[in-house]
Scaffold this active site. Structure first.
Site, PDB file in Angstrom:
ATOM      1  N   ASP A  10     -49.254-128.417  46.128  1.00 38.24           N
ATOM      2  CA  ASP A  10     -49.571-127.348  47.088  1.00 38.24           C
ATOM      3  C   ASP A  10     -49.208-127.869  48.484  1.00 38.24           C
ATOM      4  O   ASP A  10     -48.926-129.055  48.662  1.00 38.24           O
ATOM      5  CB  ASP A  10     -51.066-126.984  47.029  1.00 38.24           C
ATOM      6  CG  ASP A  10     -51.418-125.847  48.002  1.00 38.24           C
ATOM      7  OD1 ASP A  10     -50.615-124.907  48.134  1.00 38.24           O
ATOM      8  OD2 ASP A  10     -52.481-125.914  48.647  1.00 38.24           O
ATOM      9  N   SER A  11     -49.297-126.979  49.460  1.00 36.73           N
ATOM     10  CA  SER A  11     -49.070-127.401  50.844  1.00 36.73           C
ATOM     11  C   SER A  11     -50.242-128.232  51.357  1.00 36.73           C
ATOM     12  O   SER A  11     -50.134-128.882  52.395  1.00 36.73           O
ATOM     13  CB  SER A  11     -48.919-126.178  51.738  1.00 36.73           C
ATOM     14  OG  SER A  11     -50.133-125.448  51.756  1.00 36.73           O
ATOM     15  N   TYR A  42     -47.299-123.686  54.660  1.00 33.95           N
ATOM     16  CA  TYR A  42     -46.124-123.134  53.985  1.00 33.95           C
ATOM     17  C   TYR A  42     -45.928-121.651  54.328  1.00 33.95           C
ATOM     18  O   TYR A  42     -44.819-121.147  54.320  1.00 33.95           O
ATOM     19  CB  TYR A  42     -46.290-123.252  52.467  1.00 33.95           C
ATOM     20  CG  TYR A  42     -45.810-124.551  51.862  1.00 33.95           C
ATOM     21  CD1 TYR A  42     -45.495-125.657  52.650  1.00 33.95           C
ATOM     22  CD2 TYR A  42     -45.667-124.667  50.480  1.00 33.95           C
ATOM     23  CE1 TYR A  42     -45.061-126.843  52.068  1.00 33.95           C
ATOM     24  CE2 TYR A  42     -45.222-125.839  49.892  1.00 33.95           C
ATOM     25  CZ  TYR A  42     -44.925-126.932  50.680  1.00 33.95           C
ATOM     26  OH  TYR A  42     -44.479-128.103  50.111  1.00 33.95           O
ATOM     27  N   GLY A  43     -47.039-120.956  54.572  1.00 34.66           N
ATOM     28  CA  GLY A  43     -47.017-119.491  54.632  1.00 34.66           C
ATOM     29  C   GLY A  43     -46.167-118.877  55.724  1.00 34.66           C
ATOM     30  O   GLY A  43     -45.844-117.691  55.674  1.00 34.66           O
ATOM     31  N   CYS A  73     -49.648-123.109  44.258  1.00 32.09           N
ATOM     32  CA  CYS A  73     -49.434-122.532  45.578  1.00 32.09           C
ATOM     33  C   CYS A  73     -48.714-121.206  45.373  1.00 32.09           C
ATOM     34  O   CYS A  73     -47.635-121.169  44.760  1.00 32.09           O
ATOM     35  CB  CYS A  73     -48.578-123.497  46.401  1.00 32.09           C
ATOM     36  SG  CYS A  73     -48.077-122.825  47.999  1.00 32.09           S
ATOM     37  N   THR A  75     -47.409-119.255  47.701  1.00 28.48           N
ATOM     38  CA  THR A  75     -46.245-119.185  48.577  1.00 28.48           C
ATOM     39  C   THR A  75     -45.052-119.882  47.926  1.00 28.48           C
ATOM     40  O   THR A  75     -43.936-119.348  47.898  1.00 28.48           O
ATOM     41  CB  THR A  75     -46.571-119.856  49.922  1.00 28.48           C
ATOM     42  OG1 THR A  75     -47.800-119.302  50.417  1.00 28.48           O
ATOM     43  CG2 THR A  75     -45.490-119.645  50.934  1.00 28.48           C
ATOM     44  N   GLU A 151     -58.164-125.655  55.403  1.00 20.31           N
ATOM     45  CA  GLU A 151     -57.489-126.957  55.551  1.00 20.31           C
ATOM     46  C   GLU A 151     -58.226-127.847  56.554  1.00 20.31           C
ATOM     47  O   GLU A 151     -58.251-129.058  56.411  1.00 20.31           O
ATOM     48  CB  GLU A 151     -56.041-126.720  55.989  1.00 20.31           C
ATOM     49  CG  GLU A 151     -55.128-127.905  55.818  1.00 20.31           C
ATOM     50  CD  GLU A 151     -54.899-128.335  54.373  1.00 20.31           C
ATOM     51  OE1 GLU A 151     -54.951-127.500  53.460  1.00 20.31           O
ATOM     52  OE2 GLU A 151     -54.687-129.545  54.153  1.00 20.31           O
ATOM     53  N   CYS A 183     -53.864-116.879  47.483  1.00 22.31           N
ATOM     54  CA  CYS A 183     -53.526-118.137  48.160  1.00 22.31           C
ATOM     55  C   CYS A 183     -54.552-119.124  47.633  1.00 22.31           C
ATOM     56  O   CYS A 183     -55.755-118.823  47.608  1.00 22.31           O
ATOM     57  CB  CYS A 183     -53.646-118.001  49.673  1.00 22.31           C
ATOM     58  SG  CYS A 183     -53.589-119.584  50.535  1.00 22.31           S
ATOM     59  N   THR A 184     -54.092-120.293  47.192  1.00 21.94           N
ATOM     60  CA  THR A 184     -55.013-121.216  46.520  1.00 21.94           C
ATOM     61  C   THR A 184     -56.062-121.815  47.462  1.00 21.94           C
ATOM     62  O   THR A 184     -57.027-122.422  47.004  1.00 21.94           O
ATOM     63  CB  THR A 184     -54.235-122.339  45.805  1.00 21.94           C
ATOM     64  OG1 THR A 184     -53.327-122.948  46.745  1.00 21.94           O
ATOM     65  CG2 THR A 184     -53.451-121.790  44.630  1.00 21.94           C
ATOM     66  N   HIS A 185     -55.883-121.638  48.759  1.00 17.15           N
ATOM     67  CA  HIS A 185     -56.931-122.065  49.694  1.00 17.15           C
ATOM     68  C   HIS A 185     -58.140-121.112  49.653  1.00 17.15           C
ATOM     69  O   HIS A 185     -59.264-121.510  49.981  1.00 17.15           O
ATOM     70  CB  HIS A 185     -56.395-122.098  51.131  1.00 17.15           C
ATOM     71  CG  HIS A 185     -55.531-123.295  51.451  1.00 17.15           C
ATOM     72  ND1 HIS A 185     -54.267-123.455  50.940  1.00 17.15           N
ATOM     73  CD2 HIS A 185     -55.771-124.377  52.238  1.00 17.15           C
ATOM     74  CE1 HIS A 185     -53.756-124.596  51.409  1.00 17.15           C
ATOM     75  NE2 HIS A 185     -54.653-125.169  52.190  1.00 17.15           N
TER      76      HIS A 185
HETATM   77  N1  DGL Z   1     -52.100-122.614  49.404  1.00 13.01           N
HETATM   78  C1  DGL Z   1     -50.851-121.986  49.563  1.00 13.01           C
HETATM   79  C2  DGL Z   1     -50.731-120.684  48.819  1.00 13.01           C
HETATM   80  O1  DGL Z   1     -51.323-120.522  47.771  1.00 13.01           O
HETATM   81  C3  DGL Z   1     -50.153-122.026  50.909  1.00 13.01           C
HETATM   82  C4  DGL Z   1     -50.954-121.983  52.180  1.00 13.01           C
HETATM   83  C5  DGL Z   1     -50.094-122.351  53.390  1.00 13.01           C
HETATM   84  O2  DGL Z   1     -49.718-123.523  53.485  1.00 13.01           O
HETATM   85  O3  DGL Z   1     -49.775-121.456  54.217  1.00 13.01           O
HETATM   86  O4  DGL Z   1     -50.003-119.793  49.198  1.00 13.01           O
END
Ligand code: DGL
Length: 263
Positions: A10-11, A42-43, A73, A75, A151, A183-185
């Site tokens: 992931d990012s 990443y987004g 992730c 993205t 994050e 988004c996994t966050h």
């Molecule tokens: N956790 C990531 C996702 O599922 C990316 C978040 C990011 O870095 O913008 O999209």
């Protein structure tokens, strides 16, 4: 039986929301995680940049002898899944199709999707949900600022609730029965999101269906590990101390090692 590790990327800390389910469901598997904090977020990146970064990580994981890669992730899945599947010599699983499958399983008429700017612009959830359930109404909304809240370790604070309230105000005029945390966050903000939307909205964390599909694939291919207990090795392209802090919190300290790597 195959004791080679499963690679996960992931990012940043979001990947840990997938890793924690994976480790819980398959404790015998050794796991290798790369958090690309050196290139976070990443987004907001272009598809070309994302493909370059994710393929680089895929090659790193393959060089570490993985038997399967999970792109934890959304993205990266949206930008690079077919590319990875074409270029890497191991099976690669993403999180978008599983997330859509999990949402549809509840037979909703209206589904919301929240994700990064890139994921929402790319429209992969809309397409997959409509393929699985053509009549469904989908409301997709980018909530990029919530990624940084997670994050930077701000979940559970009043600042987090305020940010969630702002980012999800869109759903006041676009009510949904099910919301995909695309988004996994975002699963780490589930309490704040549930508080904002109310208890009648069902939150879907794609991690559970992703790991279900992973188990199915490993079983079919005879690739499940046979050892007693797997190791969990973490790598970050950013600051080691940040990933250690995230893993203490979100993996309850269940990891074997954590190292910085330049990729
Ligand atoms: N956790 C990531 C996702 O599922 C990316 C978040 C990011 O870095 O913008 O999209």
């Amino acid at each position: 039986m195959d004791n080679r590790p499963i690679g996960v990327m992931d990012s940043g800390l979001g990947g840990l929301s997938v890793l924690r389910v994976l480790h819980k469901r398959l404790p015998k598997e050794s796991l290798l995680f790369v958090g690309d904090q050196g290139h976070f977020p990443y987004g907001t990146k272009s598809q070309g940049e994302l493909q370059h970064l994710v393929l680089n990580i895929g090659n790193f994981l393959v060089a570490h002898n993985i038997k399967l890669m999970i792109v934890a992730c959304n993205t990266a899945t949206g930008a690079a899944l077919p590319l990875l599947q074409g270029k890497l010599p191991v099976p690669v699983i993403g999180v978008i199709e599983p997330g859509a499958v999990a949402a549809i399983a509840h037979h909703p008429q209206t589904v919301g999707v929240i994700g990064t700017e890139s994921t929402i612009k790319k429209g992969a959830y809309d397409r997959t949900l409509h393929r699985l359930a053509p009549k469904i109404k989908v409301y997709s909304h980018a909530a990029q600022p919530l990624v940084s809240i997670v994050e930077h370790g701000q979940t559970g604070t009043s600042a987090a609730q305020t940010a969630v309230n702002t980012e999800l105000a869109y759903f006041t005029n676009h009510p949904v029965q099910v919301l995909v945390l695309g988004c996994t966050h975002f699963p780490f903000l589930a309490p704040e999101i549930q508080h904002k939307l109310g208890k009648d909205v069902l939150l879907v964390d794609p991690a559970f269906e992703t790991i279900k599909q992973t188990i199915r694939l490993l079983t079919q291919k005879g690739l499940l590990a046979g050892q007693n207990q797997g190791t969990v090795r973490l790598y970050t392209t950013g600051r080691r101390t940040d990933l250690v802090a995230g893993a203490q919190k979100w993996l309850a300290g269940h990891f074997t090692s954590c190292e910085h790597v330049d990729l």
